[in-house]
Every structure is written in C-alpha cells, then in structure tokens.
Scaffold this motif. Structure first.
Motif, short mmCIF file in Angstrom:
data_model
loop_
_atom_site.label_atom_id
_atom_site.label_comp_id
_atom_site.label_asym_id
_atom_site.label_seq_id
_atom_site.Cartn_x
_atom_site.Cartn_y
_atom_site.Cartn_z
N UNK A 83 49.97 -4.24 -30.37
CA UNK A 83 51.28 -4.56 -29.79
C UNK A 83 52.22 -3.36 -29.70
N UNK A 84 51.75 -2.18 -30.06
CA UNK A 84 52.61 -0.99 -30.00
C UNK A 84 52.83 -0.55 -28.55
N UNK A 85 53.99 0.05 -28.31
CA UNK A 85 54.33 0.53 -26.97
C UNK A 85 54.19 2.05 -26.86
N UNK A 86 54.07 2.72 -28.01
CA UNK A 86 53.87 4.18 -28.01
C UNK A 86 52.95 4.54 -29.18
N UNK A 87 52.33 5.68 -29.08
CA UNK A 87 51.36 6.14 -30.08
C UNK A 87 52.07 6.53 -31.38
N UNK A 88 51.62 6.03 -32.53
CA UNK A 88 52.25 6.39 -33.80
C UNK A 88 51.94 7.82 -34.24
N UNK A 89 50.94 8.45 -33.63
CA UNK A 89 50.55 9.81 -34.01
C UNK A 89 51.27 10.88 -33.17
N UNK A 90 51.30 10.70 -31.84
CA UNK A 90 51.90 11.72 -30.97
C UNK A 90 53.17 11.25 -30.24
N UNK A 91 53.52 9.99 -30.40
CA UNK A 91 54.73 9.38 -29.81
C UNK A 91 54.71 9.27 -28.29
N UNK A 92 53.54 9.48 -27.65
CA UNK A 92 53.44 9.30 -26.19
C UNK A 92 53.49 7.81 -25.86
N UNK A 93 54.09 7.49 -24.73
CA UNK A 93 54.16 6.11 -24.27
C UNK A 93 52.76 5.60 -23.92
N UNK A 94 52.57 4.34 -24.18
CA UNK A 94 51.29 3.69 -23.83
C UNK A 94 51.16 3.53 -22.31
N UNK A 95 52.28 3.43 -21.62
CA UNK A 95 52.30 3.07 -20.20
C UNK A 95 52.62 4.25 -19.30
N UNK A 96 52.09 4.19 -18.09
CA UNK A 96 52.48 5.15 -17.05
C UNK A 96 53.88 4.77 -16.57
N UNK A 97 54.56 5.69 -15.94
CA UNK A 97 55.93 5.43 -15.47
C UNK A 97 55.95 4.39 -14.34
N UNK A 98 54.95 4.45 -13.45
CA UNK A 98 54.94 3.51 -12.33
C UNK A 98 54.21 2.22 -12.70
N UNK A 99 54.59 1.16 -12.04
CA UNK A 99 53.96 -0.13 -12.25
C UNK A 99 53.09 -0.46 -11.05
N UNK A 100 52.12 -1.34 -11.26
CA UNK A 100 51.22 -1.77 -10.19
C UNK A 100 51.37 -3.28 -10.03
N UNK A 101 51.92 -3.70 -8.92
CA UNK A 101 52.16 -5.12 -8.63
C UNK A 101 52.96 -5.80 -9.74
N UNK A 102 53.97 -5.08 -10.27
CA UNK A 102 54.84 -5.65 -11.28
C UNK A 102 54.29 -5.62 -12.70
N UNK A 103 53.09 -5.08 -12.89
CA UNK A 103 52.49 -5.01 -14.22
C UNK A 103 52.50 -3.58 -14.72
N UNK A 104 52.65 -3.42 -16.03
CA UNK A 104 52.58 -2.10 -16.63
C UNK A 104 51.13 -1.61 -16.58
N UNK A 105 50.97 -0.30 -16.38
CA UNK A 105 49.64 0.30 -16.30
C UNK A 105 49.46 1.28 -17.45
#
Length: 139
Positions: A55-77
C-alpha cells in the motif's frame, strides 16, 4: 498483439488453435491456470510493492514515487511492473499428461548416479544440431 496472433493464424497449419485477440489469449491462459500476477516495483529496483509494501506510494529506501507522472485512462501507472508466473500450476499441468510426467521423472528414476548430468535420450535424437555434434545414433 492482435496482429501477431493473426500472423500466427496465417502461418500455422489449418486447424491449429490460435486465439482471435489478446484478450481471448489471456482468458485461455487464465482458464488453464497459467496466468500471472502483476506486482509493482520501485523505479530503481529497490523493492517490490508486495506484502508489507503493497500500500505504499513511494519507496522507503530511495523515496522515489511508485507512480509515473502521467495517468492512463484515469488510472495511475507504476514505473515498473513485475509479472510473476507461478511455477506450481505449470508443473502440475506437465505432470497431468502421462507421457510428459514420465519424461519429467526420468532424471530421478532412470539416471545412472555417477555424478554426470545427462539429457533424456529423446531430447538428443532427431535434433538437427545433434546430428552434427554426434554423428552416431543414441539409444
């Protein structure tokens, strides 16, 4: 992907089963128990977003976001996705056929235990490369 399936349908012999679409191919594999699980991964390969990290949204090791900036058909990628193909159902399918199960057990039941790994004889005979490497017939 649908074009690739159409190509296979044109190339393979008449009567061969080739799904009409990518969706149908995925459905057939799933019905056979040969599907896969998608698991999001960190952009820098630090972790898999699985189990404790699901359920994390970003990496606990490097703090990078799990998701790309753009969405595809309203869903996170997700930046990266691992496709996990569980081996257990695949092995179960192999052991369902009597002839295949016999070949799968050959190393355990028929192998000479002298410390040398051998191939099943049927894998060598009839192989065009083996006729060049080994000009004699194996039995």
């Amino acid at each position: 992907m649908d074009e690739l399936l159409k190509f296979f349908k044109d190339v393979l012999p008449e009567g061969s089963f080739v799904p009409k679409s990518f969706y149908e191919a995925k459905k057939v594999l799933s019905d056979l128990g040969l599907g896969y699980t998608k698991i999001d991964a960190c952009k820098n390969d630090c972790i898999l977003y699985w189990r404790n990290y699901e359920n994390l949204q970003s990496c606990p090791k490097c703090s990078e976001s799990r998701w790309k900036a753009e969405e595809h058909k309203g869903k996170k990628v997700a930046h990266k996705v691992l496709r996990h193909f569980p081996i257990k159902p695949r092995l179960q399918r192999l052991y369902m056929a009597k002839e295949t199960a016999k070949k799968m057990k050959w190393h355990k039941e028929k192998n000479i235990d002298d410390g040398v790994m051998r191939h099943h004889p049927t894998q060598l005979n009839g192989n065009p490369l083996m006729s060049v490497i080994l000009p004699f017939q194996l039995t």
